[in-house]
Motif scaffolding. Structure first.
Motif, PDB file in Angstrom:
ATOM      1  N   GLY A 200       0.835  -1.189   0.000  1.00 52.49           N
ATOM      2  CA  GLY A 200       0.000   0.000   0.000  1.00 52.49           C
ATOM      3  C   GLY A 200       0.869   1.237   0.000  1.00 52.49           C
ATOM      4  N   SER A 201       0.243   2.406   0.130  1.00 48.64           N
ATOM      5  CA  SER A 201       1.015   3.634   0.060  1.00 48.64           C
ATOM      6  C   SER A 201       0.744   4.606   1.205  1.00 48.64           C
ATOM      7  N   ASP A 214       5.941 -11.511  11.133  1.00 47.34           N
ATOM      8  CA  ASP A 214       7.131 -12.342  11.258  1.00 47.34           C
ATOM      9  C   ASP A 214       7.707 -12.615   9.877  1.00 47.34           C
ATOM     10  N   GLN A 215       8.862 -11.992   9.571  1.00 43.01           N
ATOM     11  CA  GLN A 215       9.552 -12.187   8.302  1.00 43.01           C
ATOM     12  C   GLN A 215       8.631 -11.960   7.103  1.00 43.01           C
ATOM     13  N   CYS A 216       7.950 -10.812   7.135  1.00 45.71           N
ATOM     14  CA  CYS A 216       7.037 -10.439   6.058  1.00 45.71           C
ATOM     15  C   CYS A 216       7.685  -9.393   5.153  1.00 45.71           C
ATOM     16  N   GLU A 217       7.116  -9.210   3.968  1.00 49.31           N
ATOM     17  CA  GLU A 217       7.514  -8.122   3.088  1.00 49.31           C
ATOM     18  C   GLU A 217       6.463  -7.026   3.178  1.00 49.31           C
ATOM     19  N   ILE A 218       6.910  -5.810   3.458  1.00 49.21           N
ATOM     20  CA  ILE A 218       6.032  -4.652   3.560  1.00 49.21           C
ATOM     21  C   ILE A 218       6.389  -3.736   2.396  1.00 49.21           C
ATOM     22  N   ARG A 219       5.533  -3.707   1.385  1.00 51.65           N
ATOM     23  CA  ARG A 219       5.886  -3.041   0.126  1.00 51.65           C
ATOM     24  C   ARG A 219       5.131  -1.727  -0.045  1.00 51.65           C
ATOM     25  N   SER A 220       5.881  -0.647  -0.207  1.00 56.61           N
ATOM     26  CA  SER A 220       5.294   0.668  -0.465  1.00 56.61           C
ATOM     27  C   SER A 220       5.050   0.831  -1.958  1.00 56.61           C
ATOM     28  N   ARG A 221       3.832   1.282  -2.295  1.00 53.46           N
ATOM     29  CA  ARG A 221       3.441   1.453  -3.684  1.00 53.46           C
ATOM     30  C   ARG A 221       3.529   2.921  -4.087  1.00 53.46           C
ATOM     31  N   ARG A 255       9.888  -1.449  -2.010  1.00 52.43           N
ATOM     32  CA  ARG A 255       9.112  -0.436  -2.730  1.00 52.43           C
ATOM     33  C   ARG A 255       8.936  -0.821  -4.186  1.00 52.43           C
ATOM     34  N   ASP A 256       7.843  -0.319  -4.756  1.00 54.36           N
ATOM     35  CA  ASP A 256       7.631  -0.453  -6.190  1.00 54.36           C
ATOM     36  C   ASP A 256       8.518   0.554  -6.929  1.00 54.36           C
ATOM     37  N   PRO A 257       8.791   0.311  -8.200  1.00 55.60           N
ATOM     38  CA  PRO A 257       9.537   1.293  -8.995  1.00 55.60           C
ATOM     39  C   PRO A 257       8.824   2.650  -8.984  1.00 55.60           C
ATOM     40  N   GLY A 258       9.609   3.711  -8.859  1.00 54.93           N
ATOM     41  CA  GLY A 258       9.051   5.052  -8.872  1.00 54.93           C
ATOM     42  C   GLY A 258       8.831   5.653  -7.507  1.00 54.93           C
ATOM     43  N   LEU A 297      15.580  -2.191   5.340  1.00 53.57           N
ATOM     44  CA  LEU A 297      14.847  -1.040   4.837  1.00 53.57           C
ATOM     45  C   LEU A 297      15.469  -0.556   3.535  1.00 53.57           C
ATOM     46  N   ASP A 298      14.663  -0.416   2.497  1.00 56.53           N
ATOM     47  CA  ASP A 298      15.157   0.186   1.265  1.00 56.53           C
ATOM     48  C   ASP A 298      15.217   1.707   1.442  1.00 56.53           C
ATOM     49  N   ALA A 299      15.756   2.403   0.431  1.00 52.62           N
ATOM     50  CA  ALA A 299      16.051   3.832   0.562  1.00 52.62           C
ATOM     51  C   ALA A 299      14.821   4.728   0.536  1.00 52.62           C
ATOM     52  N   HIS A 300      13.632   4.160   0.334  1.00 49.80           N
ATOM     53  CA  HIS A 300      12.425   4.997   0.342  1.00 49.80           C
ATOM     54  C   HIS A 300      12.028   5.435   1.748  1.00 49.80           C
ATOM     55  N   ILE A 301      12.580   4.829   2.780  1.00 46.00           N
ATOM     56  CA  ILE A 301      12.231   5.202   4.158  1.00 46.00           C
ATOM     57  C   ILE A 301      12.834   6.559   4.494  1.00 46.00           C
TER      58      ILE A 301
END
Length: 366
Positions: A200-201, A214-221, A255-258, A297-301
């Motif tokens: 989500g975003s 527990d060991q989940c992927e949290i993806r920012s859109r 994160r998603d591209p963009g 954490l990817d660089a979008h944080i």
């Protein structure tokens, strides 16, 4: 309640041993197109709603769901319902609704009524499937004319999964939960998510419940909105008397591209309004709890990590800001491009992180 051994055997059969083994398993209900013959044994249903309606009120009901898009809004209101999907990505429970859209009763859906799947009973489990709200948040944000606004009651909030009053001791294994704004709403009871993905975003994991990721992927859109460029992962409304809110343990924040560098906050504190004898305003007992422990954490944080959120105060001011310092936020052992030494809040000590992990494990999944 579900026999744990049967649940594990069923999950292994569908997830690892292929069609032959899956067909040998037995379920209380099997939801699949009539043409399908390579399915497990069990009472056949053509749609998910009818199959859920057949669940015994005494509880304990194992349901196998074939690949495909199973459309509609559904409620799990009996204890011990277990959903097992044939394919994690292609078995989809989906619906399209947003807060500002008009429901069949002629009124706005409102956030709470948008959920694709709502759980109001204890012991719910799901494995190997996707739960999605297919409202097109990207298209809405790209509109040049009138549109649903994020901070308006008639907005694009679109819940995929809601755990409401009555839900407790829920468990999700290898489940994908997708939307844009307000994706996952664990608002009551306890839930453990293992090896799941939530995407989500904007405040896309929120509520007052106790949830262990527990060991989940949290993806920012992607959020292509010039007025709302910031993203927020979590917005807990945990009550003060409740020690555990949203705990992310060894998760990956992707994160998603963009999605821009430094554009997404870990969390902000939600203080929902409540009716009192002297009026309706933000509940002072809500002091959100969120912790990120040993996460990548990817660089979008955002470098600051945490930020504030508005609420209606006792005087009626709808823009009183609740600061992250007034909530219970913490981070420990972060690594990756989005990990920063200088956050708005100091990092947790090793002892504090261990205590949170121990408490979350015992109280939620123990």
């Amino acid at each position: 309640m579900i026999d744990r051994r049967q649940w594990i055997i069923g999950g292994i059969a569908t997830g690892l041993l292929g069609r032959a083994a899956a067909a040998a398993a037995r379920y209380d209900a099997v939801v699949a197109p009539a043409a399908r013959r390579d399915v497990p044994a069990g009472r056949r249903f053509a749609d998910l709603g009818t199959a859920l309606a057949a669940a015994p009120r005494t509880g304990g009901y194992r349901l196998w769901l074939a690949r495909g898009d199973w459309l509609g809004q559904h409620v799990v209101d009996v204890p011990g319902v277990a959903l097992v999907g044939e394919d994690r990505q292609r078995t989809r429970i989906a619906f399209t609704a947003a807060s500002g859209m008009i429901a069949p009763d002629g009124k706005h859906y409102g956030t709470y009524r948008t959920a694709t799947l709502t759980v109001t009973a204890a012991g719910f489990t799901a494995r190997n499937l996707t739960i999605a709200n297919d409202f097109d948040g990207i298209a809405e944000m790209r509109k040049t004319g009138a549109r649903l606004l994020s901070d308006d009651p008639a907005g694009p909030q679109a819940v995929a999964l809601r755990l409401a009053e009555g839900s407790d001791a829920a468990r999700l294994d290898a489940v994908d939960i997708h939307s844009h704004q307000d994706t996952f709403f664990p608002d009551a009871g306890r839930v453990t998510l293992s090896g799941c993905m939530v995407s989500g975003s904007y405040d896309f994991i929120f509520g007052a419940g106790s949830a262990l990721f527990d060991q989940c992927e949290i993806r920012s859109r992607l959020r292509p909105d010039p007025q709302q460029m910031r993203g927020y992962i979590a917005a807990p409304s945990t009550l003060r008397a409740q020690p555990i809110g949203l705990v992310f343990d060894r998760c990956r924040l992707t994160r998603d591209p963009g999605v821009a560098d430094g554009s997404v906050f870990l969390a902000r504190p939600w203080r929902p309004s409540k009716k009192f004898a002297d009026g309706q305003y933000g509940n002072p007992d809500a002091a959100g709890m969120a912790a990120f422990l040993d996460c990548w954490l990817d660089a979008h944080i955002a470098p600051a990590g945490w930020t504030e959120m508005w609420y209606t105060d006792r005087s009626g001011n709808p823009r009183h800001m609740l600061q992250p310092e007034d909530a219970r936020f913490g981070e420990f052992g972060s690594r990756g491009p989005g990990a920063h030494a200088a956050r708005r809040l100091a990092a947790l000590s090793a002892a504090a992180a261990a205590r949170i992990r121990r408490l979350a494990t015992r109280s939620i999944s123990g």
